[in-house]
Design a protein around this motif. Structure first.
Motif, short mmCIF file in Angstrom:
data_model
loop_
_atom_site.label_atom_id
_atom_site.label_comp_id
_atom_site.label_asym_id
_atom_site.label_seq_id
_atom_site.Cartn_x
_atom_site.Cartn_y
_atom_site.Cartn_z
N LEU A 84 0.83 -1.20 0.00
CA LEU A 84 0.00 0.00 0.00
C LEU A 84 0.86 1.25 0.00
CD1 LEU A 84 -2.79 -1.08 2.51
CD2 LEU A 84 -3.00 -0.81 0.02
N GLN A 85 1.97 1.22 0.75
CA GLN A 85 2.90 2.35 0.73
C GLN A 85 3.43 2.57 -0.68
OE1 GLN A 85 6.37 1.79 3.21
NE2 GLN A 85 7.23 3.79 2.73
N THR A 87 2.05 1.59 -3.53
CA THR A 87 0.97 1.99 -4.43
C THR A 87 0.67 3.47 -4.31
OG1 THR A 87 0.02 -0.23 -4.19
CG2 THR A 87 -1.40 1.48 -5.11
N ALA A 88 0.58 3.95 -3.09
CA ALA A 88 0.29 5.37 -2.87
C ALA A 88 1.38 6.25 -3.46
CB ALA A 88 0.12 5.63 -1.38
N GLN A 91 1.16 6.30 -7.28
CA GLN A 91 0.01 7.08 -7.75
C GLN A 91 0.27 8.58 -7.71
OE1 GLN A 91 -3.15 5.54 -5.28
NE2 GLN A 91 -3.63 3.89 -6.73
N THR A 92 1.23 9.02 -6.90
CA THR A 92 1.57 10.45 -6.87
C THR A 92 2.73 10.77 -7.79
OG1 THR A 92 3.10 10.16 -4.99
CG2 THR A 92 0.79 10.61 -4.48
#
Length: 293
Positions: A84-85, A87-88, A91-92
């Motif tokens: 999740l880290q 992926t986030a 995405q930025t």
């Protein structure tokens, strides 16, 4: 292999370049199986099966399964936090190599861990019935039992090596090709434009055979080499890396006679089993003492 080398050289002297062809999206998260396995192993927190995290829990997977979601691809809770880290960050617009470095630093990893590319590369496997499978479906969901008749590394033609990769290869006193499955784990690195030539130009390139008596201790390396038309045993490994190696290290149970060596590659036999940390330390020290300039 990365852990073995980390016990034999100073952290700032070791760079590990990792395959990204196995990456995929699971449960909406970017899973980088090889990157995380290497990072967790160098941090000394890998799970008992060689993947995931030690003592992880699976509350999220269990809850998904209870709700009727196919959770057969098991991600531990803490492992999922890493995904999740990542992926986030992606995405930025943060590069995969940048977030990989941040994750490694947060886990206390000393050596540099680099994805082979920041670009999207996906290994697809064609099986005997002609259908194509994403790597994780072939390897995890179907237990890598299917015969592999062809491979495709989607996106590789337009990919470039991640920042620092080519430079690390060019600056290295010794380039070590890990005892991974050549077609599934190493070719997706070598086939990135510019990567093969960088390895060819390196001062010394040593590969460690993944075979013992012509067979892989785990995984389908010997079967994949055969189904793709490569010779069995050491000859198949030499052909898989044709034109790249100065030395090939094989286990003492494999053939290492002079007939397999040629003017470009010397075959050397030693005990290559790294089933424990002590085995790895022994082999890493031997490799550096024997092969490093």
């Amino acid at each position: 292999m990365a852990r073995a080398l980390s016990s034999a050289v100073a952290p700032d002297r070791l760079t590990v370049v990792v395959n990204v062809g196995d990456d995929d999206y699971m449960y909406g998260a970017h899973v980088a199986a090889d990157l995380d396995t290497v990072t967790y192993t160098l941090a000394g927190i890998e799970g008992p099966h060689g993947w995931g995290l030690a003592s992880d829990t699976f509350c999220v997977m269990d809850e998904l399964a209870a709700r009727g979601v196919d959770a057969s691809f098991r991600l531990g809770d803490r492992d999922l936090a890493t995904c999740l880290q990542r992926t986030a960050a992606l995405q930025t617009g943060i590069a995969l190599s940048t977030i990989t470095a941040e994750i490694a630093k947060s886990l206390g990893v000393g050596p540099t861990v680099l994805p082979a590319s920041d670009d999207k590369i996906r290994t697809n496997v064609q099986i005997a019935d002609g259908s194509w499978l994403p790597f994780q479906q072939y390897y995890v969901a179907r237990g890598h039992e299917d015969e592999v008749v062809a491979l495709n590394y989607a996106g590789i033609d337009s990919a470039t090596p991640a920042p620092g990769v080519v430079e690390a290869i060019g600056d290295a006193d010794l380039v070590v090709v890990a005892p991974s499955n050549p077609p599934l784990s190493i070719w997706p690195i070598l086939d990135i434009p510019g990567m093969r030539s960088a390895v060819q130009d390196a001062s010394k390139v040593v590969a460690i055979s993944p075979l013992f008596g012509g067979k892989a201790l785990k995984g389908p390396a010997d079967r994949v080499l055969a189904s793709l038309g490569l010779p069995s045993g050491t000859a198949g490994i030499l052909q898989a890396y044709e034109g790249l190696l100065s030395h090939l290290i094989v286990d003492t149970v494999d053939t290492a006679d002079e007939m397999l060596s040629d003017e470009h590659t010397s075959v050397i036999a030693t005990d290559t089993r790294m089933q424990t940390t002590t085995d790895g330390r022994r082999f890493g020290v031997w490799l550096m003492d024997t092969m490093a300039p």
